[in-house]
Motif scaffolding. Structure first.
Motif, PDB file in Angstrom:
ATOM      1  N   VAL A  36     -31.986  71.318  -2.126  1.00  0.00           N
ATOM      2  CA  VAL A  36     -33.299  71.909  -2.356  1.00  0.00           C
ATOM      3  C   VAL A  36     -33.607  72.890  -1.226  1.00  0.00           C
ATOM      4  O   VAL A  36     -33.709  72.486  -0.057  1.00  0.00           O
ATOM      5  CB  VAL A  36     -34.391  70.825  -2.435  1.00  0.00           C
ATOM      6  N   ASN A  37     -33.727  74.157  -1.564  1.00  0.00           N
ATOM      7  CA  ASN A  37     -34.002  75.190  -0.567  1.00  0.00           C
ATOM      8  C   ASN A  37     -35.500  75.247  -0.287  1.00  0.00           C
ATOM      9  O   ASN A  37     -36.293  75.632  -1.164  1.00  0.00           O
ATOM     10  CB  ASN A  37     -33.494  76.544  -1.060  1.00  0.00           C
ATOM     11  N   ILE A  38     -35.885  74.888   0.917  1.00  0.00           N
ATOM     12  CA  ILE A  38     -37.300  74.872   1.291  1.00  0.00           C
ATOM     13  C   ILE A  38     -37.922  76.260   1.176  1.00  0.00           C
ATOM     14  O   ILE A  38     -39.104  76.410   0.863  1.00  0.00           O
ATOM     15  CB  ILE A  38     -37.461  74.299   2.715  1.00  0.00           C
ATOM     16  N   ARG A  47     -40.418  84.832   2.711  1.00  0.00           N
ATOM     17  CA  ARG A  47     -40.040  83.418   2.552  1.00  0.00           C
ATOM     18  C   ARG A  47     -40.087  82.699   3.902  1.00  0.00           C
ATOM     19  O   ARG A  47     -39.160  82.006   4.307  1.00  0.00           O
ATOM     20  CB  ARG A  47     -38.664  83.295   1.907  1.00  0.00           C
ATOM     21  N   THR A  48     -41.196  82.844   4.583  1.00  0.00           N
ATOM     22  CA  THR A  48     -41.352  82.327   5.941  1.00  0.00           C
ATOM     23  C   THR A  48     -41.506  80.808   5.955  1.00  0.00           C
ATOM     24  O   THR A  48     -42.361  80.250   5.264  1.00  0.00           O
ATOM     25  CB  THR A  48     -42.588  82.961   6.614  1.00  0.00           C
ATOM     26  N   VAL A  49     -40.671  80.137   6.760  1.00  0.00           N
ATOM     27  CA  VAL A  49     -40.717  78.675   6.838  1.00  0.00           C
ATOM     28  C   VAL A  49     -41.090  78.174   8.227  1.00  0.00           C
ATOM     29  O   VAL A  49     -41.258  76.976   8.435  1.00  0.00           O
ATOM     30  CB  VAL A  49     -39.359  78.054   6.434  1.00  0.00           C
ATOM     31  N   LEU A  62     -40.964  74.346  12.064  1.00  0.00           N
ATOM     32  CA  LEU A  62     -41.000  74.441  10.606  1.00  0.00           C
ATOM     33  C   LEU A  62     -42.404  74.098  10.119  1.00  0.00           C
ATOM     34  O   LEU A  62     -43.000  73.100  10.536  1.00  0.00           O
ATOM     35  CB  LEU A  62     -39.986  73.493   9.982  1.00  0.00           C
ATOM     36  N   LYS A  63     -42.930  74.935   9.240  1.00  0.00           N
ATOM     37  CA  LYS A  63     -44.285  74.785   8.726  1.00  0.00           C
ATOM     38  C   LYS A  63     -44.365  73.606   7.746  1.00  0.00           C
ATOM     39  O   LYS A  63     -43.392  73.297   7.064  1.00  0.00           O
ATOM     40  CB  LYS A  63     -44.702  76.074   8.015  1.00  0.00           C
ATOM     41  N   PRO A  64     -45.513  72.964   7.641  1.00  0.00           N
ATOM     42  CA  PRO A  64     -45.627  71.828   6.724  1.00  0.00           C
ATOM     43  C   PRO A  64     -45.684  72.205   5.248  1.00  0.00           C
ATOM     44  O   PRO A  64     -45.133  71.492   4.398  1.00  0.00           O
ATOM     45  CB  PRO A  64     -46.925  71.141   7.161  1.00  0.00           C
ATOM     46  N   GLU A  65     -46.364  73.352   4.921  1.00  0.00           N
ATOM     47  CA  GLU A  65     -46.638  73.646   3.502  1.00  0.00           C
ATOM     48  C   GLU A  65     -45.389  73.688   2.621  1.00  0.00           C
ATOM     49  O   GLU A  65     -45.341  72.991   1.587  1.00  0.00           O
ATOM     50  CB  GLU A  65     -47.403  74.975   3.361  1.00  0.00           C
ATOM     51  N   PRO A  66     -44.359  74.475   2.959  1.00  0.00           N
ATOM     52  CA  PRO A  66     -43.206  74.541   2.058  1.00  0.00           C
ATOM     53  C   PRO A  66     -42.432  73.229   1.962  1.00  0.00           C
ATOM     54  O   PRO A  66     -41.856  72.917   0.913  1.00  0.00           O
ATOM     55  CB  PRO A  66     -42.343  75.662   2.655  1.00  0.00           C
ATOM     56  N   ILE A  67     -42.443  72.448   3.042  1.00  0.00           N
ATOM     57  CA  ILE A  67     -41.732  71.169   3.015  1.00  0.00           C
ATOM     58  C   ILE A  67     -42.464  70.183   2.116  1.00  0.00           C
ATOM     59  O   ILE A  67     -41.839  69.465   1.314  1.00  0.00           O
ATOM     60  CB  ILE A  67     -41.557  70.612   4.443  1.00  0.00           C
ATOM     61  N   TYR A  68     -43.785  70.154   2.213  1.00  0.00           N
ATOM     62  CA  TYR A  68     -44.566  69.284   1.328  1.00  0.00           C
ATOM     63  C   TYR A  68     -44.331  69.666  -0.135  1.00  0.00           C
ATOM     64  O   TYR A  68     -44.163  68.802  -1.007  1.00  0.00           O
ATOM     65  CB  TYR A  68     -46.053  69.383   1.671  1.00  0.00           C
ATOM     66  N   LYS A  69     -44.325  70.970  -0.404  1.00  0.00           N
ATOM     67  CA  LYS A  69     -44.126  71.432  -1.779  1.00  0.00           C
ATOM     68  C   LYS A  69     -42.720  71.108  -2.280  1.00  0.00           C
ATOM     69  O   LYS A  69     -42.537  70.748  -3.449  1.00  0.00           O
ATOM     70  CB  LYS A  69     -44.387  72.929  -1.873  1.00  0.00           C
TER      71      LYS A  69
END
Length: 221
Positions: A36-38, A47-49, A62-69
């Motif tokens: 799964v590509n964050i 596509r900033t992570v 690493l930011k929380p938003e994309p990981i939570y999603k």
């Protein structure tokens, strides 16, 4: 068993998971892997992570938003997935933990990078795990080690069940010394007992040397 690997660079897994035990398990349908590509769960064109650390400091988090999603996506398919966050503060991974995880139906590994995660990412964990007190540049490497240790324990993956029983740490001891042909090489000889054909004596020798090696490694460590 289903294994999800959440990463900002999932291509790291490709060659590792297309070889050896992992490839065999996949081919035999004993394990399924999804990378799964964050970055797929970001909203900007770059596509900033990652982002800077609040309060200052080196590196990026690493930011929380994309990981939570990304985990929301996994749980929309598999709500009972067991989530592991790879972090230095986690419990130390060992053979007993590999056995425990091999009993689970599905696991999601969240792999870090840079200076690590925003602290809120760790709240996603059913368990936080570390592979040791050292620093590596990408969590994908740690996840690959763990998955290999887990998958080889799945019934049917290893052809010879006895080989699994004999491996290091299965009995609590490191594995005894092993030799193959030739019986002598550059003046180094295979111990006579292993050439004797006396299985009782061989078993005794192996047990004694397994204990010696374990004791020596523990005292040296």
């Amino acid at each position: 068993m289903r294994i999800y690997l959440l990463s900002i660079y999932p291509k790291v897994f490709e060659s590792i998971f297309d070889d050896g035990i992992l490839k065999k398990a996949k081919k035999m349908h004993l394990a399924e892997f999804e990378f799964v590509n964050i970055r797929d769960f970001t909203n900007d064109k770059h596509r900033t992570v990652d982002d800077c650390v609040y309060g200052g400091g080196p590196g990026m988090l690493l930011k929380p938003e994309p990981i939570y999603k990304a985990l929301d996506y996994v749980k929309s398919k598999d709500n009972d997935v067991f989530t592991v966050v790879l972090t230095p503060e986690g419990k130390l991974f060992n053979q007993q933990k590999a056995k425990e995880y091999s009993q689970k139906k599905s696991i999601a590994f969240i792999c870090g990078r840079y200076e690590g995660f925003d602290e809120r990412v760790k709240l996603l964990a059913d368990e936080k795990i570390s592979i040791g007190q050292f620093i590596i540049s990408r969590g994908e490497l740690a996840a690959s080690i763990m998955v290999d240790a887990i998958v080889r324990l799945l019934p049917g993956v290893l052809g010879n069940k006895e080989s699994l029983k004999e491996e290091s740490f299965e009995s609590g001891f490191l594995e005894y010394p092993q030799y193959t042909r030739p019986a002598e090489f550059r003046g180094l000889k295979v111990p006579d007992v292993l050439l004797s054909g006396n299985h009782a004596m061989i078993a005794k020798w192996r047990k004694e040397n397994s204990q010696k090696i374990t004791t020596r490694e523990v005292s040296d460590g």
